[in-house]
Enzyme design. Structure first.
Site, mmCIF file in Angstrom:
data_model
loop_
_atom_site.group_PDB
_atom_site.id
_atom_site.type_symbol
_atom_site.label_atom_id
_atom_site.label_comp_id
_atom_site.label_asym_id
_atom_site.label_seq_id
_atom_site.Cartn_x
_atom_site.Cartn_y
_atom_site.Cartn_z
ATOM 1 N N THR A 54 0.709 -1.226 -0.177
ATOM 2 C CA THR A 54 0.102 -0.042 -0.118
ATOM 3 C C THR A 54 0.997 1.317 -0.034
ATOM 4 O O THR A 54 0.686 2.180 -0.655
ATOM 5 C CB THR A 54 -0.886 0.044 1.377
ATOM 6 O OG1 THR A 54 -1.943 -1.229 1.245
ATOM 7 C CG2 THR A 54 -1.817 1.429 1.408
ATOM 8 N N ASP A 68 2.139 -7.435 -4.274
ATOM 9 C CA ASP A 68 1.349 -7.226 -3.120
ATOM 10 C C ASP A 68 1.917 -8.173 -2.272
ATOM 11 O O ASP A 68 2.531 -9.431 -2.532
ATOM 12 C CB ASP A 68 -0.177 -7.818 -3.462
ATOM 13 C CG ASP A 68 -0.976 -7.549 -2.389
ATOM 14 O OD1 ASP A 68 -1.908 -6.607 -2.258
ATOM 15 O OD2 ASP A 68 -1.098 -8.215 -1.134
ATOM 16 N N SER A 115 0.860 -10.315 -0.017
ATOM 17 C CA SER A 115 0.129 -11.603 -0.038
ATOM 18 C C SER A 115 0.841 -12.728 -0.939
ATOM 19 O O SER A 115 0.788 -13.821 -1.043
ATOM 20 C CB SER A 115 -1.133 -11.548 -0.478
ATOM 21 O OG SER A 115 -1.760 -10.397 0.046
ATOM 22 N N THR A 126 2.005 -4.578 4.392
ATOM 23 C CA THR A 126 1.770 -4.783 5.742
ATOM 24 C C THR A 126 1.292 -6.392 6.164
ATOM 25 O O THR A 126 1.587 -6.942 7.246
ATOM 26 C CB THR A 126 0.962 -3.965 6.691
ATOM 27 O OG1 THR A 126 -0.500 -3.944 5.900
ATOM 28 C CG2 THR A 126 1.199 -2.674 6.558
ATOM 29 N N ASP A 127 0.507 -6.838 5.305
ATOM 30 C CA ASP A 127 0.011 -8.181 5.395
ATOM 31 C C ASP A 127 0.914 -9.261 5.772
ATOM 32 O O ASP A 127 0.492 -9.910 6.670
ATOM 33 C CB ASP A 127 -1.049 -8.641 4.304
ATOM 34 C CG ASP A 127 -2.358 -7.613 4.011
ATOM 35 O OD1 ASP A 127 -2.675 -7.020 4.787
ATOM 36 O OD2 ASP A 127 -2.793 -7.647 2.928
HETATM 37 N N1 ASP Z 1 -2.383 -5.886 0.390
HETATM 38 C C1 ASP Z 1 -1.500 -5.052 0.980
HETATM 39 C C2 ASP Z 1 -0.170 -5.691 1.217
HETATM 40 O O1 ASP Z 1 0.151 -6.219 2.051
HETATM 41 C C3 ASP Z 1 -1.588 -4.308 2.295
HETATM 42 C C4 ASP Z 1 -0.650 -3.238 2.703
HETATM 43 O O2 ASP Z 1 0.408 -2.941 2.116
HETATM 44 O O3 ASP Z 1 -0.741 -2.861 3.811
HETATM 45 O O4 ASP Z 1 0.673 -5.723 0.390
#
Ligand code: ASP
Length: 307
Positions: free
Chosen positions: A16, A60, A62, A92-93
């Site tokens: 993000t 991402d 994930s 963050t994930d």
């Molecule tokens: N889906 C994003 C990720 O983890 C969420 C984030 O960056 O907070 O890449």
């Protein structure tokens, strides 16, 4: 060895923090480091040198996996002598997983590797990404009077808190304060370092990067009423090498005869079973209750408070 001139390598993996809203569709899209610099003009005010490295395409988090961790370890070890510290921009994930993996893959690390990200993209007005980025850079570049880094370990910096990477989990999908402790430093008007918590090496060691990870692992999360066929199917996966057993409280599990027998058999076959707690804070103490003690006797290893 640390260079005399302070310089930081900023690695952008994705997430993000590096996204911007498409004005036409309103969707969040990845943008590059050049655009990042445009959105954070404060970067120019740092007196030290910042080089950048970008994952192409950005990921991402994930999609993060051991292959991407190996890539990060390569980037860091190939440039290790040239930089004072490293900042990794990451979604963050799965940031806590990456921080944990890097802490083991970068054996002998004596420089800061700070992971950060944000809940709101850097191109959004109320973004938390700017502060997270700027403070991470400041921490990664901080050195004592002798030139030694103030935080020579893999950490996550998020919402004013610097945390040990392999003790952290993402525990909030909504708040800016998305990760848990332990806190190695707190950023307010000043950045206060909690030196008692920071891990300093007594002797200077060479960096020993590791690239080989065995992915024959499974996570077994306990829940009340878990059935024998569930446990036995996981433990009989072909080629299984290790299991992360997510237990209750301070490392407790049901006392059913079949459960302990299955675990003991798996341990005897050489499968490593590590006991971690489902709680978001605190540590496993297998000797505290009978329910944990029996796991220890079956050959299960204590994972203490690791992520
Ligand atoms: N889906 C994003 C990720 O983890 C969420 C984030 O960056 O907070 O890449």
């Amino acid at each position: 060895m640390s260079p005399n001139i302070t310089s930081i390598l900023l690695i952008y993996t994705g997430g993000t923090i590096g996204m911007i809203e498409n004005p036409e569709t309103g969707a969040l899209e990845n943008f590059n480091l050049e655009q990042l610099k445009k959105h954070v003009p404060e970067l120019q005010n740092f007196t030290f040198h910042i080089d950048t490295y970008q994952f192409d395409p950005p990921m991402d988090s994930s999609d993060m996996d051991p292959e991407a961790w190996r890539k990060l370890v390569h980037i860091i070890s190939d440039h290790y002598d040239r930089y004072t510290g490293f900042v990794i921009l990451h979604g963050t994930d799965t940031m806590a997983y990456t921080a944990s993996a890097l802490s083991f893959m970068l054996e002998g690390l004596s420089k800061p590797v700070i992971l950060t990200g944000s809940q709101l993209p850097i191109g959004v007005l109320r973004t938390d990404g700017k502060e997270n980025l700027l403070t991470s850079l400041e921490i990664a570049s901080a050195r004592d009077a002798k030139g030694n880094p103030l935080v020579p370990e893999v950490c996550i910096f998020f919402e004013n808190h610097l945390m040990r990477g392999n003790r952290t989990i993402k525990m909030n999908a909504e708040n800016f304060n998305a990760f848990n402790y332990p806190v190695l430093a707190e950023a307010g008007i000043h950045i206060k370092y909690n030196n008692v918590q920071i891990r300093f090496k007594e002797v200077e060691r060479e960096l020993k990067p590791h690239y080989l990870l065995d992915t024959n692992v499974a996570v077994l999360k306990l829940f009340p009423g878990i059935q024998e066929n569930v446990v036995s199917s996981i433990l009989s996966i072909e080629g299984l090498k290790a299991v992360v057993l997510e237990t209750y409280g301070s490392g407790n599990a049901p006392r059913k005869e079949w459960f302990i027998r299955r675990l003991r058999n798996a341990c005897e076959q050489g499968i490593v079973i590590v006991n971690v707690t489902q709680c978001s804070a605190g540590t496993v103490e297998m000797e505290r209750y009978e329910t944990g003690y029996q796991l220890m006797q079956a050959g299960v290893v204590c994972g203490y408070d690791s992520t």
